[in-house]
Design a protein around this motif. Structure first.
Motif, PDB file in Angstrom:
ATOM      1  N   LEU A  78     -20.575  83.738  75.743  1.00 48.00           N
ATOM      2  CA  LEU A  78     -21.291  83.934  76.978  1.00 48.00           C
ATOM      3  C   LEU A  78     -21.859  82.741  77.682  1.00 48.00           C
ATOM      4  O   LEU A  78     -21.545  82.546  79.128  1.00 48.00           O
ATOM      5  N   ALA A  79     -22.406  81.844  76.939  1.00 52.52           N
ATOM      6  CA  ALA A  79     -23.058  80.699  77.743  1.00 52.52           C
ATOM      7  C   ALA A  79     -21.740  79.643  78.041  1.00 52.52           C
ATOM      8  O   ALA A  79     -21.783  79.249  79.011  1.00 52.52           O
ATOM      9  N   PHE A  80     -20.820  79.596  77.315  1.00 56.29           N
ATOM     10  CA  PHE A  80     -19.746  78.748  77.658  1.00 56.29           C
ATOM     11  C   PHE A  80     -18.877  79.359  78.654  1.00 56.29           C
ATOM     12  O   PHE A  80     -18.441  78.546  79.633  1.00 56.29           O
ATOM     13  N   ALA A  81     -18.966  80.667  78.612  1.00 54.99           N
ATOM     14  CA  ALA A  81     -18.138  81.268  79.704  1.00 54.99           C
ATOM     15  C   ALA A  81     -18.634  81.349  81.240  1.00 54.99           C
ATOM     16  O   ALA A  81     -17.958  81.119  82.108  1.00 54.99           O
ATOM     17  N   THR A  82     -20.180  81.484  81.009  1.00 60.28           N
ATOM     18  CA  THR A  82     -20.843  81.075  82.275  1.00 60.28           C
ATOM     19  C   THR A  82     -20.499  79.782  82.930  1.00 60.28           C
ATOM     20  O   THR A  82     -20.373  79.677  84.252  1.00 60.28           O
ATOM     21  N   GLY A  83     -20.669  78.820  82.078  1.00 56.36           N
ATOM     22  CA  GLY A  83     -20.295  77.295  82.487  1.00 56.36           C
ATOM     23  C   GLY A  83     -18.964  77.320  83.129  1.00 56.36           C
ATOM     24  O   GLY A  83     -18.844  76.607  84.103  1.00 56.36           O
ATOM     25  N   VAL A  84     -18.025  77.837  82.640  1.00 56.47           N
ATOM     26  CA  VAL A  84     -16.486  77.821  82.955  1.00 56.47           C
ATOM     27  C   VAL A  84     -16.461  78.543  84.412  1.00 56.47           C
ATOM     28  O   VAL A  84     -15.913  77.927  85.418  1.00 56.47           O
ATOM     29  N   LYS A  85     -17.050  79.702  84.342  1.00 53.55           N
ATOM     30  CA  LYS A  85     -17.100  80.443  85.869  1.00 53.55           C
ATOM     31  C   LYS A  85     -17.754  79.944  86.738  1.00 53.55           C
ATOM     32  O   LYS A  85     -17.262  79.693  88.091  1.00 53.55           O
TER      33      LYS A  85
END
Length: 278
Positions: A78-85
């Protein structure tokens, strides 16, 4: 063959990675199939999707799908996904995590992603155990059930994934099971349409670890348990607490509208920019 199924096949990497590494009878193949069918119905271009996982059996799923994918560190999907978004808000961002990945080492990221309400979908495949690393009990292992680190039964109480997501502020929360394959597809489709943070819990079976340790005779018996132990949201409303004892509720549990993180952030940035230029 229907156009939807043919389209779904385009989202897989059949010549590179299949068949999967998952055990016979594992529910993860059902989850992946439902996911790609849901994506096919949206007819999203592959390059407009980011599919992100952590570590564990569930974490292998991005290996088999043909989107932009990240196989990240344990608990940090979720941390990586937040950065991507945040870097590219136009992307459809989906994470897939196991129960240990999402709620143990990743628990802090999970609750704050729910609270933050950034538009992305979190699929939590809940098989109640750490399957890949040897069958240790997880945050969702029911009280009294066995794991290799709880050979006499788990003395702790387990997390209710959907209740935790709801309490932390997720604006879309749903639950289903791998027995209800078509329902997974439908619910993921609704989650993808939601303008906010969505959580889809999929109750799944790990026969190799959880099933054998807890005396299930076969993967089929575990699926039968899901069928007999689940109740739709509509049916649950008509049942007493005594009738619901030992059962879990399936369907969309929470769906509400709150300001989405990126919309609010962009509005704030625009106001500040306007103020600075005046």
């Amino acid at each position: 063959m229907s156009q939807a199924i043919e389209r779904a096949r385009e989202y897989l990497k059949p010549h590179k990675k299949l068949p999967t590494v998952w055990c016979s009878g594992c529910g993860l193949g059902i989850v992946m199939s439902a996911f790609v069918r849901a994506m096919a119905k949206k007819d999203l271009p592959k390059n407009d999707v980011a599919f992100i996982s952590g570590i564990g059996c569930t974490g292998r799923m991005p290996t088999y799908v043909d989107f932009n994918t990240l196989h990240t560190t344990h608990g940090r999907a979720l941390a990586f996904a937040t950065g991507v978004k945040l870097a590219n808000p136009k992307l459809t961002v989906v994470t897939v995590m196991g129960d240990g990945d999402a709620l143990a080492i990743g628990g802090n990221h999970f609750i704050h992603a729910c609270r933050r309400n950034i538009r992305m979908c979190a699929i939590v495949v809940n098989n109640c155990i750490y399957g890949m690393t040897g069958g240790q009990y997880s945050p969702t292992t029911p009280h009294g059930k066995r794991g290799t680190t709880a050979p006499y039964g788990n003395v702790e109480q387990s997390f209710d994934v959907a209740a935790l997501a709801t309490g932390a502020g997720a604006t879309f929360v749903a639950r289903t099971s791998v027995y209800h394959a078509r329902e997974i597809e439908t619910i993921i489709g609704r989650a993808l349409d939601h303008d906010g943070f969505s959580v889809v819990e999929v109750v799944a079976n790990c026969y190799t670890s959880y099933g054998r340790l807890n005396k299930f005779a076969s993967p089929v018996e575990m699926l039968r348990w899901m069928k007999e132990s689940s109740v739709s949201v509509e049916a649950a409303r008509k049942m007493t607490p005594e009738e619901l004892e030992g059962k879990f509720t399936r369907g969309v549990l929470v769906e509400k509208k709150l300001p989405e993180f990126i919309h609010v952030y962009d509005e704030l940035a625009a106001r500040l920019k306007a103020g600075a230029s005046s």
